[in-house]
Design a protein around this motif. Structure first.
Motif, short mmCIF file in Angstrom:
data_model
loop_
_atom_site.label_atom_id
_atom_site.label_comp_id
_atom_site.label_asym_id
_atom_site.label_seq_id
_atom_site.Cartn_x
_atom_site.Cartn_y
_atom_site.Cartn_z
N ALA A 64 -0.74 14.83 0.42
CA ALA A 64 -0.19 13.97 1.47
C ALA A 64 -1.16 12.81 1.66
O ALA A 64 -2.37 13.00 1.56
N ILE A 65 -0.62 11.62 1.92
CA ILE A 65 -1.45 10.42 2.03
C ILE A 65 -1.13 9.70 3.33
O ILE A 65 0.04 9.39 3.62
N GLY A 66 -2.17 9.43 4.12
CA GLY A 66 -2.03 8.66 5.35
C GLY A 66 -2.80 7.36 5.25
O GLY A 66 -3.95 7.35 4.80
N VAL A 78 3.96 10.43 2.20
CA VAL A 78 3.17 9.20 2.36
C VAL A 78 3.60 8.50 3.65
O VAL A 78 4.79 8.25 3.86
N PHE A 79 2.63 8.17 4.51
CA PHE A 79 2.95 7.47 5.74
C PHE A 79 1.81 6.52 6.09
O PHE A 79 0.64 6.84 5.90
N GLY A 80 2.18 5.34 6.60
CA GLY A 80 1.18 4.36 6.99
C GLY A 80 1.58 3.62 8.25
O GLY A 80 2.77 3.40 8.50
N PRO A 121 0.80 -1.23 0.00
CA PRO A 121 0.00 0.00 0.00
C PRO A 121 0.83 1.28 0.00
O PRO A 121 0.41 2.28 -0.57
N LEU A 122 2.02 1.26 0.62
CA LEU A 122 2.85 2.46 0.63
C LEU A 122 3.33 2.82 -0.76
O LEU A 122 3.30 3.98 -1.18
#
Length: 454
Positions: free
Chosen positions: A138-140, A164-166, A118-119
């Motif tokens: 930005a994507i969380g 991008v962070f998960g 997913p990252l």
């Protein structure tokens, strides 16, 4: 994160400002600020503007000297441009996931369940939006919406994550939740956060682990308990793919300058009534009640202060523009007081019903000759509204409108001293280019296999 139920929050960075930058590439890395209606206060700021100390919601008259000193580029709000760019971003997201919840003009949740990496997938989404829409995002990524909000905040604030962070595992949450202030949690207002701090809840981790559930529910209602569960990785707010119909609608504006004339006030009310009528038809609803309100400027000294509203009701619910204008103007007559300096007007519609399921009045006669002629008239009016909506959607707002709205809004329109063109929604404001330069660049590229640089 493979195999988990995963959501991703896509949040456009400084959205309004970056919409302006699309057609002004020379503004890259320059401080940009977009103002609210009537050029009142800052509602969007680039990082360069934030670094100068310009806060969200700062009144323009207070920051004007600072903006002049540091050559900050100021824009009035251009919502026709912003909504169109937003639509393009959302369409790109729909090409990556069939399950997209448009949360606001610059935010959306998508389902990434079952994605192997997913990252990497989110990084691809980010690059595609930047390539096709020219908007940085930005994507969380996390199992729940609240945690996705936290992850997105980390992605924005920490440059090492490259936007991008998960969260990988449940145990990974703690170090980050210990740093997030409770006031920054999604769904926790500033006033409520003060109440939480009185009970020793300062950070997101404190809030998640707080054991007195009754107190949390007392301060934040049932939603507070749900936010706690979401912070634990338990989903309480699933994706909403179909939005609930609105129960009320409103259109209002603060005038660019004071209005004294009754005609100007009538035109503003007619325009608001037209706006809410179009909104009603868009969600296939009808309204029973129309509320009209006006007020003077409460912040101006030395004038008579006045605020009033009046409600009138249809016998049969309506979404016809002309019917709403007629009733709204009748309501205005009840509250109009001459000799005052009016600063704001608005129209609100209430008691909404579904277009195909509304309740009939006891006084309506069925199967009579007059009723047949009424139905024929109503059908013609519906067709007129459909044609009107179609033309206004295709050609732009106010291409077709009632003459009651007036043709000259200079007496009551918003102040927009720094307005940019509607680059993507008006044929008359399309950006132009030099075809001679384009031909030169094309010939150069074909000959040398690389872009032409001036």
């Amino acid at each position: 994160m493979k195999g988990l139920s995963l959501l991703a929050l896509i949040d456009c960075n400084s959205f309004y400002c970056n919409c302006e930058r699309i057609f002004r590439p020379e503004l890259k890395d320059k401080p940009v600020v977009v103002l609210s209606n009537n050029d009142g206060c800052a509602v969007s700021r680039t990082p360069e503007a934030k670094a100068l100390g310009i806060g969200m919601g700062a009144p323009y008259f207070q920051i004007k000297s600072l903006c002049d000193k540091h050559e900050v580029h100021i824009f009035s709000s251009n919502f026709s441009l912003y909504t169109d760019i937003s639509r393009r971003v959302m369409n790109i997201l729909k090409s990556f996931s069939p399950f997209v919840e448009v949360y606001s003009v610059d935010e959306a949740f998508i389902d990434l369940s079952g994605i192997d990496n997913p990252l990497a997938y989110a990084q691809k989404i980010k690059e595609e939006i930047a390539r096709r829409a020219k908007i940085p995002v930005a994507i969380g990524i996390a199992p729940t919406k609240v945690l996705a909000k936290v992850a997105c905040r980390i992605a924005k604030k920490d440059p090492q994550h490259k936007g991008v962070f998960g969260f990988q595992e449940a145990r990974d949450f703690d170090p980050y939740l210990s740093q997030i202030k409770v006031s920054n949690l999604w769904g926790v207002a500033k006033g409520r956060s003060l109440s939480l701090k009185l009970h020793g809840i300062h950070h997101a981790k404190d809030f998640r682990d707080f054991s007195n559930h009754h107190l949390i529910q007392k301060i934040l209602t049932k939603v507070g308990r749900q936010i706690q569960d979401e912070l634990r990785g338990i989903s309480c707010f699933p994706l909403t793919l179909e939005h609930e119909k609105k129960k009320e609608m409103m259109s209002s504006r603060t005038f660019g300058r004071g209005v004294f004339e009754k005609r100007a006030l009538q035109e503003s009310i007619a325009s608001h009534a037209s706006s809410v009528a179009a909104q009603l038809r868009l969600q296939n609803s009808l309204c029973y009640e129309v509320l009209v309100y006006v007020r003077t400027n409460p912040y101006k000294e030395g004038i008579i202060q006045y605020a009033a509203s009046h409600v009138l009701r249809f016998q049969r619910p309506q979404n016809n523009t002309f019917a709403l204008i007629k009733l709204a103007l009748k309501a205005l007559e009840k509250i109009w007081t001459p000799g005052l300096e009016y600063k704001k007007s608005g129209v609100r519609v209430r008691q909404l019903q579904d277009e195909h399921e509304y309740q009939l009045s006891l006084f309506e006669q069925e199967n009579s000759h007059s009723e047949v002629s009424k139905e024929a008239k109503q059908y013609k009016e519906e067709m007129l509204m459909k044609v009107m909506d179609h033309i206004n959607h295709r050609e732009g707002k106010r291409t077709l409108f009632s003459l009651a709205c007036g043709t000259d809004h200079h007496t009551w329109k918003m102040r927009r001293d720094f307005n940019s063109p509607r680059y993507t929604t008006s044929w008359y404001e399309l950006p132009s280019c030099n075809s001679k330069s384009l031909r030169k660049e094309s010939k150069y590229s074909k000959k040398y296999g690389r872009p032409y640089k001036t």
